[in-house]
Design an enzyme around this catalytic site. Structure first.
Site, PDB file in Angstrom:
ATOM      1  N   SER A   1       4.413   4.629  -9.975  1.00  0.00           N
ATOM      2  CA  SER A   1       3.310   3.884  -9.358  1.00  0.00           C
ATOM      3  C   SER A   1       2.324   3.346 -10.387  1.00  0.00           C
ATOM      4  O   SER A   1       1.726   4.104 -11.145  1.00  0.00           O
ATOM      5  CB  SER A   1       2.511   4.789  -8.404  1.00  0.00           C
ATOM      6  OG  SER A   1       3.263   5.086  -7.285  1.00  0.00           O
TER       7      SER A   1
ATOM      8  N   HIS B   1      11.879   6.496  -3.169  1.00  0.00           N
ATOM      9  CA  HIS B   1      11.309   7.799  -2.812  1.00  0.00           C
ATOM     10  C   HIS B   1      11.980   8.340  -1.564  1.00  0.00           C
ATOM     11  O   HIS B   1      12.306   7.590  -0.644  1.00  0.00           O
ATOM     12  CB  HIS B   1       9.806   7.674  -2.530  1.00  0.00           C
ATOM     13  CG  HIS B   1       9.015   7.125  -3.668  1.00  0.00           C
ATOM     14  ND1 HIS B   1       8.861   5.781  -3.874  1.00  0.00           N
ATOM     15  CD2 HIS B   1       8.338   7.754  -4.662  1.00  0.00           C
ATOM     16  CE1 HIS B   1       8.112   5.597  -4.953  1.00  0.00           C
ATOM     17  NE2 HIS B   1       7.783   6.772  -5.459  1.00  0.00           N
TER      18      HIS B   1
ATOM     19  N   GLU C   1      10.482   7.426   1.812  1.00  0.00           N
ATOM     20  CA  GLU C   1      10.748   6.114   2.390  1.00  0.00           C
ATOM     21  C   GLU C   1      11.875   6.176   3.426  1.00  0.00           C
ATOM     22  O   GLU C   1      12.112   5.208   4.146  1.00  0.00           O
ATOM     23  CB  GLU C   1      11.122   5.116   1.290  1.00  0.00           C
ATOM     24  CG  GLU C   1       9.960   4.798   0.365  1.00  0.00           C
ATOM     25  CD  GLU C   1      10.374   3.904  -0.793  1.00  0.00           C
ATOM     26  OE1 GLU C   1      10.405   2.681  -0.597  1.00  0.00           O
ATOM     27  OE2 GLU C   1      10.693   4.430  -1.874  1.00  0.00           O
TER      28      GLU C   1
ATOM     29  N   HIS D   1      -4.508   6.329  -2.024  1.00  0.00           N
ATOM     30  CA  HIS D   1      -3.589   5.591  -2.905  1.00  0.00           C
ATOM     31  C   HIS D   1      -4.331   4.643  -3.853  1.00  0.00           C
ATOM     32  O   HIS D   1      -3.900   4.409  -4.982  1.00  0.00           O
ATOM     33  CB  HIS D   1      -2.577   4.821  -2.037  1.00  0.00           C
ATOM     34  CG  HIS D   1      -1.458   4.198  -2.811  1.00  0.00           C
ATOM     35  ND1 HIS D   1      -0.581   4.941  -3.593  1.00  0.00           N
ATOM     36  CD2 HIS D   1      -1.056   2.908  -2.936  1.00  0.00           C
ATOM     37  CE1 HIS D   1       0.292   4.122  -4.164  1.00  0.00           C
ATOM     38  NE2 HIS D   1       0.034   2.887  -3.781  1.00  0.00           N
TER      39      HIS D   1
ATOM     40  N   ASN E   1      -5.540  11.796 -10.224  1.00  0.00           N
ATOM     41  CA  ASN E   1      -6.581  12.365  -9.343  1.00  0.00           C
ATOM     42  C   ASN E   1      -6.557  13.887  -9.468  1.00  0.00           C
ATOM     43  O   ASN E   1      -5.552  14.461  -9.891  1.00  0.00           O
ATOM     44  CB  ASN E   1      -6.302  11.969  -7.881  1.00  0.00           C
ATOM     45  CG  ASN E   1      -4.896  12.356  -7.429  1.00  0.00           C
ATOM     46  OD1 ASN E   1      -3.921  11.653  -7.746  1.00  0.00           O
ATOM     47  ND2 ASN E   1      -4.789  13.470  -6.733  1.00  0.00           N
TER      48      ASN E   1
ATOM     49  N   MET F   1       5.404  13.025  -5.654  1.00  0.00           N
ATOM     50  CA  MET F   1       6.399  12.802  -4.593  1.00  0.00           C
ATOM     51  C   MET F   1       7.700  12.199  -5.126  1.00  0.00           C
ATOM     52  O   MET F   1       8.428  11.561  -4.372  1.00  0.00           O
ATOM     53  CB  MET F   1       5.793  11.874  -3.534  1.00  0.00           C
ATOM     54  CG  MET F   1       4.472  12.376  -2.954  1.00  0.00           C
ATOM     55  SD  MET F   1       3.825  11.211  -1.748  1.00  0.00           S
ATOM     56  CE  MET F   1       2.130  11.795  -1.580  1.00  0.00           C
TER      57      MET F   1
ATOM     58  N   ALA G   1       3.002   8.877 -11.260  1.00  0.00           N
ATOM     59  CA  ALA G   1       1.603   9.197 -11.023  1.00  0.00           C
ATOM     60  C   ALA G   1       1.597  10.559 -10.345  1.00  0.00           C
ATOM     61  O   ALA G   1       2.457  10.835  -9.508  1.00  0.00           O
ATOM     62  CB  ALA G   1       0.984   8.141 -10.123  1.00  0.00           C
TER      63      ALA G   1
END
Ligand code: HPA
Length: 267
Positions: free
Chosen positions: A25, A78, A81, A241, A230, A206, A108
């Site tokens: 990401s 992913h 998804e 996000h 984060n 993830m 990320a």
């Protein structure tokens, strides 16, 4: 299946890539720096899935970076998804078939370790799979590797040493730690984060773990970098996000330098 995909890619001029890059990401921009590029949208590649998340471009980029032939996934697949794990990890098997020796995985991730700050880059030293899922469940692909795969050195020691060497040379501080895979698409609860920390996790995300399992099955060397975007759930008021994208943007210049330096040193 793989053969059809591989033959198509070879026909497009993708020959003998040495290093594969899976760009997470907000980190896909590195692929734009590849020289003498061949760019192929996923939808044009036979048997390839198509990625659906904002921030993932959805194309394969091949060319030269630091004098090495590289192939990059600009946007990965992913589990959340809705793809099964064989589909999520399909590109890794294609990398193997094309002759890659090393795969660099990036993502990320939320920082679980209390010493981490958003914007930090973390060498992935190992991983935790607590999902109960595994992409190797099912018939073994004997041509790629054995039924029972040794995960003692999932992330190559040599790769970790190289990352440290490059970081020192370019003057950036790296964190290091264990990446914990949650399937998403929910972010974790504070209780799940305390659990991850208790069992030895330093970061959560993830992705990545399924691809690394398949890379190890195929005998590929794995090098992993997380961009801590984060504080994980419970360590800050709330998660979104946009913040993930903002901090992956901030880390990008160092991320690119680190990866380029590492690619330059790989044989
Ligand atoms: N949790 C899971 N995935 C993530 C996070 C997180 O906190 N940050 C970026 N990807």
């Amino acid at each position: 299946m793989f053969t059809e995909t591989t033959q198509y890619l070879i026909k497009q001029g993708i020959v003998e890539p040495q290093i594969a890059l899976i760009l997470g990401s907000g980190l896909g921009e590195l692929a734009d720096e590849i020289e003498n590029k061949i760019v192929i949208p996923y939808e044009d590649i036979p048997n390839f899935p198509v990625s659906t998340v904002a921030g993932h471009a959805g194309q394969l980029v091949y060319g030269e970076l630091e004098g090495k032939k590289v192939i990059a996934l600009q946007g990965r697949f992913h589990y959340y998804e809705g793809y099964d794990l064989q589909t999520v990890t399909y590109p890794v098997r294609v990398f193997k078939e094309l002759g890659c020796k090393t795969v660099i995985v990036t993502n990320a991730a939320g920082g679980v370790n209390e010493n981490f700050t958003p914007g930090d880059l973390m060498i992935i030293t190992d991983q935790l799979n607590i999902t109960g899922e595994n992409p190797l469940i099912g018939a073994n692909i004997d041509d790629h590797g054995p039924r029972f795969v040794d995960m003692s050195e999932a992330y190559s020691k040599r790769g970790q040493a190289l990352l440290k060497e490059v970081a020192q040379e370019i003057g950036i501080t790296l964190q290091e730690g264990v990446y914990t895979w949650f399937t998403g698409p929910t972010y974790e609860t504070p209780a799940e984060i305390r659990y991850a920390r208790t069992i030895g996790g330093d970061a959560v995300g993830m992705s990545t773990v399924p691809e690394v399992i398949v890379a190890k099955h195929c005998g590929l060397e794995v090098i992993g970098i997380s961009c801590i975007t984060n504080y994980a759930a419970g360590m800050q008021a709330s998660l979104n996000h946009e913040e993930v994208m903002e901090y992956s943007q901030k880390a990008k210049p160092n991320f690119k330098k680190l990866l380029r330096g590492t690619i330059a040193r790989l044989d």
